[in-house]
Scaffold this motif. Structure first.
Motif, mmCIF file in Angstrom:
data_model
loop_
_atom_site.group_PDB
_atom_site.id
_atom_site.type_symbol
_atom_site.label_atom_id
_atom_site.label_comp_id
_atom_site.label_asym_id
_atom_site.label_seq_id
_atom_site.Cartn_x
_atom_site.Cartn_y
_atom_site.Cartn_z
ATOM 1 N N GLY A 113 0.967 -1.386 0.054
ATOM 2 C CA GLY A 113 0.027 0.113 -0.134
ATOM 3 C C GLY A 113 0.757 1.132 -0.008
ATOM 4 O O GLY A 113 0.313 2.276 -0.054
ATOM 5 N N ALA A 114 2.180 0.960 -0.077
ATOM 6 C CA ALA A 114 2.815 2.325 -0.080
ATOM 7 C C ALA A 114 2.724 2.998 -1.546
ATOM 8 O O ALA A 114 2.405 2.449 -2.587
ATOM 9 C CB ALA A 114 4.355 1.834 -0.026
ATOM 10 N N ASP A 115 2.532 4.513 -1.568
ATOM 11 C CA ASP A 115 2.355 5.218 -2.571
ATOM 12 C C ASP A 115 3.875 5.461 -3.263
ATOM 13 O O ASP A 115 3.619 5.631 -4.762
ATOM 14 C CB ASP A 115 1.813 6.622 -2.320
ATOM 15 C CG ASP A 115 0.723 6.362 -1.559
ATOM 16 O OD1 ASP A 115 -0.658 6.370 -2.366
ATOM 17 O OD2 ASP A 115 0.387 6.115 -0.509
ATOM 18 N N ASP A 116 4.843 5.292 -2.948
ATOM 19 C CA ASP A 116 6.106 5.570 -3.449
ATOM 20 C C ASP A 116 7.201 4.979 -2.483
ATOM 21 O O ASP A 116 7.029 4.747 -1.417
ATOM 22 C CB ASP A 116 6.420 6.812 -3.882
ATOM 23 C CG ASP A 116 7.513 7.008 -5.147
ATOM 24 O OD1 ASP A 116 8.103 6.033 -5.282
ATOM 25 O OD2 ASP A 116 7.584 8.089 -5.258
ATOM 26 N N TYR A 117 8.486 4.864 -3.059
ATOM 27 C CA TYR A 117 9.665 4.605 -2.048
ATOM 28 C C TYR A 117 10.650 5.428 -2.483
ATOM 29 O O TYR A 117 10.996 5.819 -3.642
ATOM 30 C CB TYR A 117 9.898 3.050 -2.136
ATOM 31 C CG TYR A 117 10.243 2.794 -3.511
ATOM 32 C CD1 TYR A 117 11.627 2.914 -3.871
ATOM 33 C CD2 TYR A 117 9.481 1.988 -4.472
ATOM 34 C CE1 TYR A 117 11.903 2.324 -5.063
ATOM 35 C CE2 TYR A 117 9.856 1.634 -5.641
ATOM 36 C CZ TYR A 117 10.892 1.674 -5.879
ATOM 37 O OH TYR A 117 11.309 1.285 -7.095
ATOM 38 N N ILE A 118 11.861 5.598 -1.565
ATOM 39 C CA ILE A 118 12.983 6.099 -2.051
ATOM 40 C C ILE A 118 14.133 5.582 -1.209
ATOM 41 O O ILE A 118 13.957 5.047 0.010
ATOM 42 C CB ILE A 118 13.132 7.520 -1.756
ATOM 43 C CG1 ILE A 118 14.349 8.127 -2.214
ATOM 44 C CG2 ILE A 118 12.686 7.987 -0.097
ATOM 45 C CD1 ILE A 118 14.255 9.723 -2.226
#
Length: 221
Positions: free
Chosen positions: A94-99
């Protein structure tokens, strides 16, 4: 915007806090899952920045529980893991993005802007109200052909008003949205920022109206 940073590395957390606050965002910092749970139980956030490896648990479990509670706040995962399977895993949770750590702060800021644009349902940040043209992420405001320079708190206050035009906002609510938990302020500070914003909007079609005993709202003159 009000952000929650969940990160146990004190040096990295301090650097991220400084950068985001310099951009005018209100940022609370949780060093573990327990603190993060406490924050989201009492305050609404526009964005969560979430580390994976935390002292009292796994950030992925926090993310999973957050989504299970129908938490719709967008989440950007901060991870030291670069394997494709790890990145796919947090997105599936469910993460919208990652870095990936280490990261450049300009990239982090760009990813925050991109996620918030998607959350807003479009490719543009611009909000229009009467003759106002406001971009909260770029920090620009125009009233007709006139450009208006706002300081950070003034900008964030206008952002709150324009997110819900004609809605009344109490002083207590505005304190919650404008200041983090580690800032000691009184509701009188809101009167100061409202007065400054009124001066900036003078001559435009928008005005900040005082609703006696209740708070403030933005309306068209």
């Amino acid at each position: 915007m009000r952000f929650l940073l969940v990160e146990d590395n004190s040096n990295l957390a301090a650097a991220v806090l400084d950068r985001l606050r310099l951009d005018g965002h209100v940022v609370d910092h949780a060093a573990d899952v327990e603190a993060a749970d406490s924050y989201i139980a009492t305050t609404d956030y526009d964005l969560i920045l979430l580390d994976i490896m935390l002292p009292d648990g796994d950030g992925r479990d926090f993310l999973k529980a957050h989504r299970a509670r129908e938490g719709k706040t967008p989440v950007i995962v901060l991870t030291a893991r670069s394997e494709v399977s790890d990145r796919v895993g947090v997105l599936d949770l469910g993460a919208d993005d990652y870095i990936t750590k280490p990261f450049d702060f300009s990239e982090l800021e760009a990813r925050c802007r991109a996620v918030l644009r998607r959350q807003g349902g479009g490719g543009s940040n611009v909000k229009r109200f009467g003759d106002l043209r406001f971009d909260p992420l770029a920090g620009t405001l125009q009233a007709g052909a006139r450009s208006i320079a706002l300081r950070n708190k003034e900008l964030r206050l206008l952002e709150i008003f324009l997110a819900a035009p004609e809605q009344i906002h109490s002083k207590a609510k505005l304190v919650d949205r404008l200041f983090s938990y580690d800032e000691e302020v009184s509701e009188n500070a809101i009167e100061v920022y409202v007065a400054r914003l009124r001066k900036h909007l003078a001559g435009s079609q928008a005005q900040i109206v005082t609703v006696r005993g209740l708070g403030y709202r933005i309306s068209l003159a």
